[in-house]
Design a protein around this motif. Structure first.
Motif, mmCIF file in Angstrom:
data_model
loop_
_atom_site.group_PDB
_atom_site.id
_atom_site.type_symbol
_atom_site.label_atom_id
_atom_site.label_comp_id
_atom_site.label_asym_id
_atom_site.label_seq_id
_atom_site.Cartn_x
_atom_site.Cartn_y
_atom_site.Cartn_z
ATOM 1 N N TRP A 342 1.214 -10.045 -4.187
ATOM 2 C CA TRP A 342 1.706 -9.639 -2.880
ATOM 3 C C TRP A 342 2.388 -10.840 -2.227
ATOM 4 C CZ3 TRP A 342 -3.527 -8.500 -4.092
ATOM 5 C CH2 TRP A 342 -3.827 -7.128 -4.252
ATOM 6 N N SER A 352 4.814 -5.732 -2.241
ATOM 7 C CA SER A 352 3.990 -5.614 -3.447
ATOM 8 C C SER A 352 4.833 -5.643 -4.703
ATOM 9 C CB SER A 352 3.204 -4.303 -3.398
ATOM 10 O OG SER A 352 2.404 -4.239 -2.240
ATOM 11 N N TYR A 358 0.224 -1.278 -2.444
ATOM 12 C CA TYR A 358 0.520 -1.490 -1.026
ATOM 13 C C TYR A 358 -0.444 -0.660 -0.181
ATOM 14 C CZ TYR A 358 2.836 -1.486 3.483
ATOM 15 O OH TYR A 358 3.107 -1.616 4.826
#
Length: 446
Positions: A342, A352, A358
């Protein structure tokens, strides 16, 4: 460089674009041709003084905004007649850009050729605040960080459809500023060619950030000079404070086999008990390095403030955020598997890549202090922390934050256990434990 005093020639009127957020036209001045702040403000005040009517076209042209009069009839002046008098046409005029003017999506953070995002608290007269719908010129602080005055063209649908001054309460978070007057959040933006402004300094690199050991039963704290402090089962293998390095240490990561890497702002990598696979200081790249994350094997990713990611060793490349508009990146965090990562932006937005899921971002919720870090839970989800110690949980349980207890310094980092807990590290070296994170000590005790 000479400071330009706004002798602007009219340009031929080309087919027109609709509104502040559509495509603009006209050639812009060279960045080397500086614009005086005093001239920017003088031109802005002259525009506001005549209560310039809002139009999405130059003077005496047929207006394409259905909420405005069918023909734009404004006070005549050769210097402004060829500009749109919408929000971005106004800002383009006062900055001396080509007529009929740029639009919001041609200013930072969307396009960074002649403007760049700055810290909102650094706003000075002649700077602007911008989002994809509206742009306003900053005039002055009334109370820095809480009340400010702006100049704007507000639109034909408003009760006063002409250029005006607005003083409003604001709230500031990093590069963004929220205005109570219209309920909108903007990026703080500066024209690169504006005079009287020093080049923006590199962002301060906080000390005593925290990194989990490979087992999750201990942690290191590191300073921006490269010094490392070991707690729990985290073994000390050395630190960049013992050798010459040109730029501050901005990140640290550990492979499963032990040891750790330290990354400097110029991309140099320093390996301590971990193999060296190269660094960004050896290859061409744009933007300062903001962090490092370890892959599943014996490799690592380095990330830059513009969202680019670079892979070394056996770390697979999964993409970067450098191809999309975003606030400056502040960290990169590997997934528990080491097969993705991330990226966290200064406004709390999360991006992401690889197997990183996410779950949301702090940019979607109100937060009263700058976002400073992110940590992943082993079973999924992640936590985001702000400098006041507030924790924002996404797909992971909330275990509390340092904002709920007394602490004497700003929080600068977060690291997670291999279960469901986290440590917060403060700028004075104090460690705060939450969830199943055991407390092993902190550098404030040394």
């Amino acid at each position: 460089m000479m400071i330009r005093r706004f002798a602007i020639a009219l340009v031929s009127l080309l087919p027109l674009a609709f509104g502040c957020s559509s495509a603009g036209e006209g050639a812009d001045s060279s960045e080397s041709d500086l614009v005086a702040r005093s001239d920017v403000m003088a031109r802005a005040e002259s525009w506001v003084a005549v209560e310039m009517p809002y139009c999405q076209v130059p003077n005496h042209r047929h207006d394409i905004d259905i909420y405005c009069p069918s023909v734009c009839n404004r006070p005549d002046n050769a210097s402004w007649d060829s500009y749109r008098s919408d929000c971005s046409g106004f800002v383009s005029f006062v900055w001396g850009l080509g007529a009929p003017g740029r639009v919001t999506k041609q200013f930072a953070p969307f396009v960074n050729d002649i403007t760049h995002v700055i810290a909102a608290l650094d706003l000075q007269p002649g700077d602007a605040v911008n989002n994809d719908e509206h742009v306003m010129l900053f005039k002055s602080w009334v109370n820095k960080g809480s009340v400010a005055t702006f100049l704007e063209e507000p639109g034909c649908q408003t009760s006063r459809p002409y250029a005006r001054e607005t003083t409003t309460s604001v709230s500031v978070s990093g590069n963004t500023i929220h205005l109570a007057s219209n309920g909108m959040t903007f990026y703080a933006v500066r024209l690169k060619a504006i005079a009287g402004t020093a080049a923006p300094p590199p962002p301060a690199v906080p000390s005593y950030r925290v990194v989990r050991s490979a087992s999750g039963n201990g942690y290191w704290q590191f300073k921006n000079d490269g010094a490392v402090y070991s707690w729990g089962d985290a073994k000390y293998d050395g630190g960049a404070n013992t050798i010459a390095h040109a730029t501050p240490i901005v990140g640290m990561a550990t492979p499963a086999a032990g040891g750790y890497w330290q990354a400097a702002a110029d991309g140099a990598i320093y390996g301590w008990g971990a193999p060296y696979h190269g660094g960004l200081n050896t290859i061409a790249h744009s933007g300062s390095v903001i962090g490092i994350a370890a892959s599943s094997g014996s490799g690592y990713w380095e990330a830059t403030a513009n969202g680019a990611v670079y892979s070394f060793g056996d770390a697979a490349y999964h993409g970067g955020a450098n191809s999309i508009a975003h606030a400056p990146m502040i960290s990169i965090t590997a997934t528990p598997s080491g097969n993705g990562y991330w990226m966290l932006a200064s406004d709390g937005a999360v991006y992401s890549f690889g197997d990183a899921g996410y779950f949301g971002g702090a940019n979607t919720v109100a937060h009263s202090a700058p976002i400073v870090g992110m940590a992943a839970q082993a079973s999924g989800g992640y936590w985001i922390v702000a400098s006041d110690g507030a924790i924002y949980s996404f797909g992971a349980p909330y275990h509390g934050g340092a904002n709920t207890i007394a602490h004497s310094a700003a929080i600068v980092g977060i690291a997670s256990t291999k279960g469901s807990g986290y440590w917060l590290s403060a700028a004075d070296g104090a460690i705060y434990s939450f969830g199943d994170a055991p407390y092993h000590g902190g550098a404030n005790s040394l």
